[in-house]
Design a protein around this motif. Structure first.
Motif, short mmCIF file in Angstrom:
data_model
loop_
_atom_site.label_atom_id
_atom_site.label_comp_id
_atom_site.label_asym_id
_atom_site.label_seq_id
_atom_site.Cartn_x
_atom_site.Cartn_y
_atom_site.Cartn_z
N ALA A 113 0.90 -1.19 -0.15
CA ALA A 113 -0.03 0.02 0.12
C ALA A 113 0.79 1.18 0.08
O ALA A 113 0.50 2.17 -0.52
CB ALA A 113 -0.94 0.09 1.01
N VAL A 114 2.00 1.28 0.65
CA VAL A 114 2.84 2.36 0.80
C VAL A 114 4.41 1.65 0.36
O VAL A 114 4.74 0.50 0.49
CB VAL A 114 3.07 2.98 2.16
CG1 VAL A 114 1.70 3.66 2.26
CG2 VAL A 114 3.41 1.95 3.16
N ALA A 115 5.22 2.75 -0.07
CA ALA A 115 6.52 2.22 -0.60
C ALA A 115 7.36 1.71 0.73
O ALA A 115 7.20 2.22 1.74
CB ALA A 115 7.47 3.49 -1.25
N LEU A 116 7.94 0.72 0.52
CA LEU A 116 8.79 0.13 1.62
C LEU A 116 10.18 0.84 1.67
O LEU A 116 10.73 1.37 1.06
CB LEU A 116 9.32 -1.56 1.17
CG LEU A 116 8.08 -2.62 1.16
CD1 LEU A 116 8.85 -3.75 0.56
CD2 LEU A 116 7.26 -2.78 2.14
N SER A 117 10.45 0.81 2.96
CA SER A 117 11.71 1.63 3.31
C SER A 117 12.76 0.81 2.63
O SER A 117 12.55 -0.59 2.48
CB SER A 117 11.86 1.92 4.87
OG SER A 117 12.13 0.71 5.46
N GLU A 118 14.22 1.30 2.65
CA GLU A 118 15.25 0.54 2.21
C GLU A 118 15.44 -0.65 3.09
O GLU A 118 15.98 -1.81 2.81
CB GLU A 118 16.61 1.55 2.33
CG GLU A 118 17.73 1.09 1.66
CD GLU A 118 17.68 0.92 0.01
OE1 GLU A 118 18.55 0.18 -0.38
OE2 GLU A 118 17.13 2.08 -0.41
N ALA A 119 15.48 -0.31 4.71
CA ALA A 119 15.64 -1.70 5.47
C ALA A 119 14.59 -2.78 5.18
O ALA A 119 14.95 -3.83 5.31
CB ALA A 119 15.41 -0.85 6.91
N LEU A 124 13.01 -8.12 3.38
CA LEU A 124 12.45 -8.96 2.48
C LEU A 124 13.24 -9.61 1.48
O LEU A 124 12.92 -10.96 1.41
CB LEU A 124 11.23 -8.03 1.62
CG LEU A 124 10.41 -8.83 0.90
CD1 LEU A 124 9.58 -10.06 1.53
CD2 LEU A 124 9.35 -7.75 0.21
N ARG A 125 14.19 -9.23 1.03
CA ARG A 125 14.95 -9.60 0.01
C ARG A 125 15.64 -10.94 0.65
O ARG A 125 15.84 -11.81 -0.11
CB ARG A 125 15.93 -8.56 -0.44
CG ARG A 125 17.02 -9.06 -1.62
CD ARG A 125 17.79 -8.06 -2.35
NE ARG A 125 17.23 -6.89 -3.26
CZ ARG A 125 16.85 -5.64 -2.38
NH1 ARG A 125 17.49 -5.42 -1.33
NH2 ARG A 125 16.53 -4.69 -3.05
N SER A 126 16.11 -10.43 1.92
CA SER A 126 17.00 -11.50 2.61
C SER A 126 16.25 -12.82 2.62
O SER A 126 16.66 -13.95 2.48
CB SER A 126 17.61 -10.81 3.79
OG SER A 126 18.46 -11.76 4.53
N LYS A 127 14.89 -12.38 3.18
CA LYS A 127 14.09 -13.74 3.34
C LYS A 127 13.63 -14.39 2.30
O LYS A 127 13.70 -15.45 2.13
CB LYS A 127 12.76 -13.10 4.07
CG LYS A 127 11.61 -14.09 4.53
CD LYS A 127 11.86 -14.43 5.74
CE LYS A 127 10.34 -15.31 6.19
NZ LYS A 127 11.07 -15.91 7.58
N LEU A 128 13.50 -13.66 0.97
CA LEU A 128 13.26 -14.22 -0.20
C LEU A 128 14.57 -15.06 -0.58
O LEU A 128 14.34 -16.12 -1.13
CB LEU A 128 12.69 -13.14 -1.12
CG LEU A 128 11.43 -12.62 -0.95
CD1 LEU A 128 11.09 -11.61 -1.82
CD2 LEU A 128 10.16 -13.59 -0.82
N GLU A 129 15.60 -14.57 -0.52
CA GLU A 129 16.95 -15.33 -0.82
C GLU A 129 16.94 -16.54 -0.28
O GLU A 129 17.42 -17.64 -0.73
CB GLU A 129 17.85 -14.36 -0.78
CG GLU A 129 18.08 -13.40 -1.68
CD GLU A 129 19.29 -12.44 -1.56
OE1 GLU A 129 19.84 -12.25 -0.50
OE2 GLU A 129 19.37 -11.64 -2.72
N THR A 130 16.50 -16.39 1.23
CA THR A 130 16.87 -17.96 2.08
C THR A 130 15.70 -18.67 1.57
O THR A 130 16.00 -19.81 1.40
CB THR A 130 16.60 -17.32 3.71
OG1 THR A 130 17.51 -16.51 4.08
CG2 THR A 130 16.50 -18.64 4.50
N MET A 131 14.47 -18.46 1.32
CA MET A 131 13.27 -19.31 0.75
C MET A 131 13.73 -19.98 -0.53
O MET A 131 13.68 -21.13 -0.62
CB MET A 131 12.05 -18.39 0.66
CG MET A 131 11.21 -18.23 1.95
SD MET A 131 9.99 -17.23 1.91
CE MET A 131 9.09 -17.80 0.40
#
Length: 179
Positions: A113-119, A124-131
């Motif tokens: 709904a709103v832009a994600l912060s850099e952190a 999220l990227r880290s979690k998806l890479e793990t998955m």
């Protein structure tokens, strides 16, 4: 995407990979694709049948003179000669798909709904890479219609944690309940 554009994109990738130029050519293709999107009239001009083919090829050559790898420049000329230049975007997608597969990269799109912060994006990227076990290139979309939460598309899978998704699931369960 037509079979011809898929074949052309895959052929260019095979050549670039064999020569160790796949990353360089992919970056150049993305730049050319952006230029074509910003200037759709240029494609129309290059495909105008009333302009002699030699002149159209000259226009393309002048536009990208000394800016592209010769393989990519020749590729564009071949597409133009075969009236397939409008399919350049599809060639880029085929090239990118083959590159990602060979390099263990997954492309993901996150909608919120709103832009994600850099952190938040990094987490999220880290979690998806793990998955996924792959390097993830994350693209963000903002859609106020999701109300809250995240919807992630990665490798043909949809992970829907949005409020709208949860409401739809709840609505489905209620409608399936027999009293």
């Amino acid at each position: 995407m037509t079979t011809a554009t898929s074949l052309y994109g895959q052929s260019l990738y095979d050549l670039a990979a064999e020569e160790g130029l796949s990353k360089e050519i992919m970056n150049e293709m993305e730049a050319v694709e952006a230029i074509f999107k910003e200037n759709p009239d240029y494609i129309t001009l290059l495909l105008e049948p009333s302009i002699p083919r030699r002149e159209r090829l000259g226009l393309l050559g002048e536009a990208f003179k000394d800016q592209l790898h010769p393989y990519l420049m020749n590729f564009l000329m071949i597409l133009l000669e075969n009236n397939l230049l409008r399919g350049f975007g599809a060639c880029c997608r085929t090239f990118r798909t083959a590159y990602n597969k060979d390099n263990g990269i997954a492309e993901a799109t996150v909608t919120s709904a709103v832009a994600l912060s850099e952190a938040q994006a990094d987490a999220l990227r880290s979690k998806l890479e793990t998955m996924s076990g792959k390097t993830v290139h994350l693209r963000q979309k903002v859609d106020s219609g999701v109300l809250g939460g995240l919807r992630v598309e990665i490798e043909g899978k949809l992970l829907d944690g949005t409020v709208m998704g949860r409401l739809a699931d709840l609505r489905k369960k209620v409608s399936e309940t027999v009293l």
